[in-house]
Design a protein around this motif. Structure first.
Motif, mmCIF file in Angstrom:
data_model
loop_
_atom_site.group_PDB
_atom_site.id
_atom_site.type_symbol
_atom_site.label_atom_id
_atom_site.label_comp_id
_atom_site.label_asym_id
_atom_site.label_seq_id
_atom_site.Cartn_x
_atom_site.Cartn_y
_atom_site.Cartn_z
ATOM 1 N N THR A 177 26.201 -42.852 36.057
ATOM 2 C CA THR A 177 25.415 -42.875 34.810
ATOM 3 C C THR A 177 24.567 -41.604 34.704
ATOM 4 N N GLU A 223 19.478 -47.361 28.657
ATOM 5 C CA GLU A 223 20.879 -47.783 28.672
ATOM 6 C C GLU A 223 21.098 -48.985 27.759
ATOM 7 N N HIS A 227 23.596 -53.061 32.231
ATOM 8 C CA HIS A 227 22.660 -51.930 32.192
ATOM 9 C C HIS A 227 21.879 -51.834 33.503
ATOM 10 N N ALA A 244 24.390 -50.372 35.859
ATOM 11 C CA ALA A 244 24.644 -48.942 35.597
ATOM 12 C C ALA A 244 23.555 -48.051 36.172
ATOM 13 N N THR A 245 22.408 -48.630 36.506
ATOM 14 C CA THR A 245 21.291 -47.820 36.999
ATOM 15 C C THR A 245 20.996 -48.111 38.477
#
Ligand SMILES: N[C@@H](CCC(=O)N[C@@H](CS)C(=O)NCC(=O)O)C(=O)O
Length: 471
Positions: free
Chosen positions: A240, A269, A440, A443-444
């Motif tokens: 990401t 995100e 989200h 993704a982080t």
């Protein structure tokens, strides 16, 4: 070797009831006398075993890998409480959802057959002043008649292990452990349930005891001090960050280890915003960071000639700025409610989390784990009943504030601080799983090693996340 002294943090029934799920002791004695004989005895549980509090606290953490906690039974106006544990080889009960989260620790049990053993035990904790009397309304008590107890006080039994000489008499806390089920008859025709269908060595292969896990955690921390760590972002977070490495007017200064940075990153995100991710080491005090946040802390954002630090403020700014995917309800009361619980996260859960993360003393770990669990329970009780998130189906700012800490509970606190997973089937588990699985959040998130490797970085932060005095 005696590692840490008992912290008598539970001398009343109420204190005992507040202990986190399945956690019965508050100290670790690594190498007590006659350990092997005690382990065999507590594995077999042939007869009702009476233990002083000292014996229980010393030896049970060496054998708790054999069993898994199922339930706790409290009795009104009775000076005891019963904890039911099944042999771990019984396996996962039907209906317990398996997590498909790739970053969650893989359990060996997923490959194991179910119902490999049917042994169940009941551990009864008698509070100070309790005595064993027949006909006290609890099945365990009728098994231990005064005469049996008399015998147990006076003799060394043929297993050679000392019996509690004084527990019920001098009014101290004591424990009994007894079998409540097993694999059919034991072949002796004496009505005693059958033995485990496997050896103690097999149980040891499947899970480490609390003491073994404690030793492993200590070794891990010692190794960490010896070798330099990569401390670099990895996994989905790295992908990401690369996707958002191009120059953009909206810049996020963040550090991969920092839970406060992750909050802002999740919101960017979730809202699908365009931004530039700038991995920043706050300890090096880079100019761009100091310009955006003179306090020199991550996260900070800059948008043109405007900049700000403080995750909570940045999240509000993003919310006001971009309503395409709202993370805050429009109803003013609901919104105020969310603010109240965000304050609970920041003022109570975060300091309790840091207190536990900093606690290397085992007794303190139990105390802080209990406090953190209580603060979480208050939050979970305020959440929407159906879930999975705080307000129901959609992620909101309460979830965003909470998620980075929930991730770090399983990645740091479970590994190093004896933190228990949420109890299966509870609203807390449903929420924790939903946060873990949120795209989200994922993704982080870096690979799990990063969080232990960098623990010292955020614990050494200048921020006074503070001594936790929660009551
Ligand atoms: N209250 C701040 C906390 C931010 C914070 O503590 N950041 C840490 C990293 S997790 C930091 O930048 N530490 C650098 C330092 O202490 O010098 C927020 O919510 O943004």
């Amino acid at each position: 070797m005696y590692i840490q002294s008992a912290q008598a943090n539970s001398s009343t029934a109420e204190a005992s009831e507040q202990r986190p799920h399945g956690q019965l002791v508050s100290r670790i004695v690594v190498d007590p006398p006659d350990l092997q004989a005690w382990r065999e005895k507590l594995f077999n549980v042939d007869d009702t075993i009476i233990l002083t509090n000292d014996q229980f606290e010393t030896y049970f953490p060496h054998i708790d890998n054999v069993y898994s906690h199922r339930s706790t039974q409290k009795y009104k106006r009775k000076p005891f409480i019963s904890h039911y544990w099944d042999c771990r080889m019984k396996g996962r009960p039907p209906g317990t959802p398996k997590s498909d989260d790739p970053s969650k620790k893989k359990r060996k049990r997923s490959a194991r057959e179910r119902d490999l053993c049917d042994v169940k035990i009941k551990i009864t904790e008698y509070f100070p002043g309790a005595t064993i009397l027949p006909g006290d309304g609890d099945a365990s008590l009728s098994l231990v008649s005064p005469s049996v107890y008399q015998t147990s006080q006076q003799q060394m039994f043929n297993d050679g292990l000392p019996r509690p000489m004084d527990a019920p008499v001098n009014g101290e806390r004591f424990w009994t452990i007894q079998r409540v089920n097993g694999n059919g008859g034991n072949g002796k025709g004496d009505g005693v349930a059958g033995p485990h269908k496997h050896s103690l060595a097999k149980s040891d292969e499947i899970k480490k005891s609390t003491v073994q896990r404690y030793i492993a955690a200590q070794e891990k921390e010692a190794k960490k001090i010896q070798k330099p760590l990569p401390r670099r972002m990895s996994g989905a977070a790295l992908a990401t960050a690369k996707k958002h490495s191009r120059e953009h007017e909206l810049k996020l200064y963040a550090a991969c280890f920092c839970p406060f940075s992750q909050r802002v990153w999740i919101a960017l995100e979730a809202k699908g915003m365009q931004y530039q991710y700038c991995e920043t080491d706050p300890f090096k005090r880079p100019t761009q960071l100091l310009e955006a946040n003179p306090r020199g802390l991550v996260p900070a954002i800059r948008e043109g000639d405007w900049a700000s630090g403080e995750s909570a403020i940045i999240l509000e700014y993003l919310e006001d700025h971009n309503q395409t995917v709202p993370l805050s309800p429009t109803d003013p009361r609901l919104k105020a409610n969310c603010r109240l619980w965000i304050d609970h996260i920041n003022a109570r859960i975060v300091p309790a989390f840091f207190a536990l993360a900093r606690a290397t003393d085992f007794a303190k770990q139990s105390e802080y784990a209990e406090k953190l669990q209580n603060e979480i329970t208050a939050l979970v009780q305020a959440a929407n009943d159906r879930g999975p998130y705080f307000l129901g189906e959609d992620l909101c700012l309460v979830d965003v504030h909470f998620a980075p800490f929930v991730l770090r509970m399983s990645r740091i606190l479970r590994e190093l601080r004896n933190w228990g997973d949420p109890v299966p089937g509870t609203r807390w588990q449903q929420w924790a799983d939903a946060l873990e699985q949120n795209p989200h959040v994922q993704a982080t998130t870096s690979q799990k090693e990063l969080y232990i490797e960098t623990l010292d970085l955020f614990l050494n932060s200048r921020q006074p996340h503070g001594e936790y005095f929660g009551s």
